[in-house]
Every structure is written in structure tokens, then in C-alpha cells.
Scaffold this active site. Structure first.
Site, mmCIF file in Angstrom:
data_model
loop_
_atom_site.group_PDB
_atom_site.id
_atom_site.type_symbol
_atom_site.label_atom_id
_atom_site.label_comp_id
_atom_site.label_asym_id
_atom_site.label_seq_id
_atom_site.Cartn_x
_atom_site.Cartn_y
_atom_site.Cartn_z
ATOM 1 C CG ASP A 150 -51.293 49.690 -17.406
ATOM 2 O OD1 ASP A 150 -51.430 49.192 -16.285
ATOM 3 O OD2 ASP A 150 -50.465 49.272 -18.252
ATOM 4 N NE ARG A 165 -50.527 49.468 -11.297
ATOM 5 C CZ ARG A 165 -50.797 49.160 -12.582
ATOM 6 N NH1 ARG A 165 -50.659 50.036 -13.561
ATOM 7 N NH2 ARG A 165 -51.232 47.954 -12.894
HETATM 8 P P1 FAD Z 1 -38.314 57.133 -9.529
HETATM 9 O O1 FAD Z 1 -38.908 58.403 -9.031
HETATM 10 O O2 FAD Z 1 -38.007 57.021 -10.985
HETATM 11 O O3 FAD Z 1 -36.995 56.832 -8.716
HETATM 12 C C1 FAD Z 1 -36.979 56.953 -7.290
HETATM 13 C C2 FAD Z 1 -36.000 55.958 -6.708
HETATM 14 O O4 FAD Z 1 -36.461 54.615 -6.955
HETATM 15 C C3 FAD Z 1 -34.614 56.002 -7.316
HETATM 16 O O5 FAD Z 1 -33.822 57.019 -6.733
HETATM 17 C C4 FAD Z 1 -34.121 54.591 -6.981
HETATM 18 O O6 FAD Z 1 -33.745 54.512 -5.620
HETATM 19 C C5 FAD Z 1 -35.356 53.742 -7.190
HETATM 20 N N1 FAD Z 1 -35.407 53.253 -8.582
HETATM 21 C C6 FAD Z 1 -36.185 53.716 -9.571
HETATM 22 N N2 FAD Z 1 -35.967 53.042 -10.719
HETATM 23 C C7 FAD Z 1 -34.988 52.165 -10.453
HETATM 24 C C8 FAD Z 1 -34.291 51.193 -11.233
HETATM 25 N N3 FAD Z 1 -34.561 51.018 -12.522
HETATM 26 N N4 FAD Z 1 -33.343 50.446 -10.630
HETATM 27 C C9 FAD Z 1 -33.064 50.626 -9.325
HETATM 28 N N5 FAD Z 1 -33.671 51.531 -8.539
HETATM 29 C C10 FAD Z 1 -34.629 52.295 -9.084
HETATM 30 N N6 FAD Z 1 -47.073 55.132 -15.148
HETATM 31 C C11 FAD Z 1 -48.189 55.610 -15.745
HETATM 32 O O7 FAD Z 1 -48.237 56.793 -16.126
HETATM 33 N N7 FAD Z 1 -49.275 54.788 -15.957
HETATM 34 C C12 FAD Z 1 -49.304 53.488 -15.526
HETATM 35 O O8 FAD Z 1 -50.298 52.783 -15.724
HETATM 36 C C13 FAD Z 1 -48.153 52.991 -14.851
HETATM 37 N N8 FAD Z 1 -48.134 51.729 -14.370
HETATM 38 C C14 FAD Z 1 -47.062 51.323 -13.629
HETATM 39 C C15 FAD Z 1 -47.090 50.049 -13.024
HETATM 40 C C16 FAD Z 1 -46.050 49.662 -12.202
HETATM 41 C C17 FAD Z 1 -46.109 48.308 -11.534
HETATM 42 C C18 FAD Z 1 -44.930 50.530 -11.985
HETATM 43 C C19 FAD Z 1 -43.783 50.125 -11.091
HETATM 44 C C20 FAD Z 1 -44.880 51.751 -12.606
HETATM 45 C C21 FAD Z 1 -45.928 52.169 -13.435
HETATM 46 N N9 FAD Z 1 -45.896 53.408 -14.058
HETATM 47 C C22 FAD Z 1 -47.025 53.866 -14.693
HETATM 48 C C23 FAD Z 1 -44.636 54.207 -14.122
HETATM 49 C C24 FAD Z 1 -44.552 55.268 -13.028
HETATM 50 O O9 FAD Z 1 -45.450 56.318 -13.313
HETATM 51 C C25 FAD Z 1 -43.125 55.875 -12.944
HETATM 52 O O10 FAD Z 1 -42.817 56.505 -14.153
HETATM 53 C C26 FAD Z 1 -42.025 54.862 -12.665
HETATM 54 O O11 FAD Z 1 -42.440 53.867 -11.768
HETATM 55 C C27 FAD Z 1 -40.798 55.582 -12.048
HETATM 56 O O12 FAD Z 1 -41.086 56.104 -10.771
HETATM 57 P P2 FAD Z 1 -40.646 55.368 -9.410
HETATM 58 O O13 FAD Z 1 -41.600 55.811 -8.349
HETATM 59 O O14 FAD Z 1 -40.571 53.913 -9.628
HETATM 60 O O15 FAD Z 1 -39.181 55.854 -9.085
#
Ligand code: FAD
Length: 276
Positions: free
Chosen positions: A104, A155
Site C-alpha cells: 500500500d 495499483r
Molecule cells: P470516489 O472518487 O470516492 O467516488 C467516485 C464514485 O465512485 C462515486 O461517485 C460513486 O459512484 C462510486 N463510489 C465511491 N465510493 C462508493 C461507495 N462507498 N459506495 C458506492 N459507490 C461508491 N489510497 C491510498 O492512498 N493508498 C492505498 O494504498 C490505497 N489502496 C486502496 C486499495 C483499494 C483496493 C481501493 C479500492 C482503494 C485504495 N485507496 C488507497 C483509497 C483511494 O485512494 C480512494 O481514497 C478511494 O478508493 C476513493 O476513491 P474512488 O476512486 O473509489 O471513488
């Protein structure tokens, strides 16, 4: 035992519970990325303790017929103590694991040390490791140029840490636009796999279009408890889908973060409890 609602986001307190969850999602052709909850250790004994747990977990994954890998947090392996402590704990896990090991990415003060370790182990394992990289950091375009020719997977996420404006894009529209551009660069330039770490339907649609154009391998990665039906739907369309699954006794602060970042999470979880 993890209480209702929280147990939508955390698979249990023990590796055995987490592996049972993996068996369930594997039935739907969704693979698992296991993360033992823990971060920001200042005592080397804590970092060593979690390293021991990961070694045990890796052996359990290898001995059971499950489609799973591991993701570790640098600060749980001691990056706040020193780069050497972090690297030697990571090395111990990587040496013990046949399964794939993800690293991560945490806040920007750890980026260089994390990427250095990734580069070393990407070569040493011939690509059996992956690293997370954050679209909100302004440096990431340059970092991707360095990572493009390494074996291993990367990732791409939008970024979860509140970084200073001098080094990070702060508004959502810019981060989304940068994410799209970086993803396109990765599909064009990367030979190892790409992890699309996002729940965003627009980013996943973009990845599908890029795959059609460039044919680079990719997988979609989402968190346990978030858009789980979409995870299954994507896997039915022959897209490789991984669910990131936290487990362990330190579940409360992780759950609290999920609830704070999105009130729909709590509503969704509450609905699931009522209808069960
Ligand atoms: P967002 O920009 O939050 O949302 C965009 C759209 O996605 C929303 O409008 C909606 O349509 C959909 N959506 C988002 N969340 C939801 C929900 N809860 N329910 C339903 N629909 C939803 N961050 C790090 O800094 N370091 C890491 O190592 C790291 N590892 C990760 C590993 C994984 C597998 C994932 C999924 C995320 C990780 N993250 C990590 C977090 C990432 O940086 C984001 O903060 C987080 O994923 C939110 O961004 P998003 O692109 O999912 O969607």
C-alpha cells in the site's frame, strides 16, 4: 467478534475468518487481497509482530486452495522507524509467500522509501510484488515513468491522504482528470499488470475502453463492503476483480474511517442488516 454493520467492511479478527470470507467471494470469481489492520508503529516489536502474522497468513494462503494475495502497509512494517526495518520486514514476508504481495502507499513522506523497496523486490521476485500509487500527488506522472519498465503490478488510486497543496491536487475534478490521464499512460506503457483501485464507475469504464484499445492486462480492485454487486457483475464479464479485505483486532478505526468518508456506507450497511 466484529459487530453487525462493521462486519460488512472487515472480514473478522482472525486469519481463519478472513480466509472463510475469501472462500465465499471466490465462489463468485472474485479474488481477495488480505490486509491485516495496523499502522504507524513506532516500536520495532510491533512491526515485527505484524510481520510474523503476515508470514503465517502467507503460509495459510499457500496451503489452502484460495485465490488470494496480501497487501501490507509500510508503516505497519516499520517505515516510521527506519527504511531498513521496513525493508527487512517486507523481505521476510516476500520470502515466505508464494502468493502475490502488494505494498500500500501511505502519505507523501513515505513515497520514496516505498518505491525504492518496490523496485528492489520487483527485480528480486521477477514481478511477484505490486505497489500502490496515488493520482492526487503531482509527482506521480514522473514516478510512473520509473515504474513502467519494472516487472510487477501497479495499483492506481485517487489517494486517501490529505496532502499539502504544494505537492498535491486538491479538488476532485482535477484528481479525476489526472487519474484518467495516468491510467491511459499505464495502459500504453506498462507491460506488467495494472490495478484499477477505484469504485468509480467512470474510471472503470475508462479502463475497459483503454483495455480494448491497448490490450494491456488489468484488474479492478475494490474494498470489501463497497459496490460488492458491481464486483460480481464485473467478474461475470471476465474482468479480473479483486476485493481488498481488511481483518484483525484493530478494526474499529478502519471502520470509523469508512463511515466518515461516505455517509452512504453506513446507510448501505444498515439496510443490509435490516434486510438480513
Ligand atoms: P470516489 O472518487 O470516492 O467516488 C467516485 C464514485 O465512485 C462515486 O461517485 C460513486 O459512484 C462510486 N463510489 C465511491 N465510493 C462508493 C461507495 N462507498 N459506495 C458506492 N459507490 C461508491 N489510497 C491510498 O492512498 N493508498 C492505498 O494504498 C490505497 N489502496 C486502496 C486499495 C483499494 C483496493 C481501493 C479500492 C482503494 C485504495 N485507496 C488507497 C483509497 C483511494 O485512494 C480512494 O481514497 C478511494 O478508493 C476513493 O476513491 P474512488 O476512486 O473509489 O471513488
Amino acid at each position: 467478534m466484529i459487530p453487525p454493520i462493521a462486519n460488512n467492511f472487515v472480514a473478522g479478527e482472525t486469519p481463519t475468518e478472513a480466509l472463510s470470507h475469501i472462500e465465499e467471494i471466490n465462489d463468485d470469481d472474485v479474488a481477495g487481497i488480505l490486509n491485516l489492520l495496523g499502522e504507524h508503529y513506532e516500536d520495532p516489536a510491533d512491526a515485527e509482530g505484524d510481520t510474523d502474522e503476515y508470514v503465517r497468513l502467507a503460509r495459510m494462503i499457500d496451503s489452502r486452495d484460495v485465490n488470494a494475495c496480501i497487501s501490507v502497509k509500510p508503516s505497519q512494517l516499520g517505515i516510521d522507524i527506519s527504511a531498513d526495518v521496513f525493508e527487512s520486514n517486507l523481505e521476510r514476508i516476500i520470502n515466505a509467500a508464494d502468493c502475490f504481495v502488494w505494498i500500500d502507499m501511505e502519505d507523501h513522506t513515505t513515497t520514496d522509501t516505498t518505491l525504492d523497496a518496490y523496485e528492489r523486490f520487483a527485480h528480486e521476485t521477477d514481478g511477484n510484488v505490486g505497489v500502490c500509487i496515488q493520482a492526487n500527488l503531482k509527482r506521480t506522472g514522473d514516478d510512473l515513468k520509473r515504474l513502467a519498465d519494472l516487472p510487477g503490478k501497479v495499483r492506481l488510486v485517487k489517494g486517501a491522504y490529505d496532502e499539502p497543496a504544494e505537492i498535491a491536487h486538491k479538488d476532485k475534478e482535477t484528481v479525476d482528470a489526472v487519474y484518467r490521464d495516468l491510467l491511459e499512460y499505464m495502459f500504453q506503457e506498462f507491460e506488467g499488470g495494472i490495478g484499477v483501485g477505484s469504485h468509480d464507475p467512470a474510471m472503470i469504464a475508462h479502463a475497459r475502453e483503454l483495455h480494448d484499445e491497448y490490450e494491456t492486462d488489468y484488474e479492478v480492485q475494490m474494498l470489501m463492503g463497497v459496490r460488492e454487486s458491481a464486483q460480481v457483475d464485473l467478474s461475470k464479464e471476465d474482468i479480473s476483480v479483486y476485493q481488498y479485505i481488511p481483518y484483525g483486532s484493530k478494526w474499529f478505526s478502519y471502520f470509523y474511517r469508512r463511515v466518515r468518508e461516505r455517509k452512504e456506507n453506513i446507510l448501505f450497511a444498515a439496510r443490509a442488516v435490516i434486510s438480513s
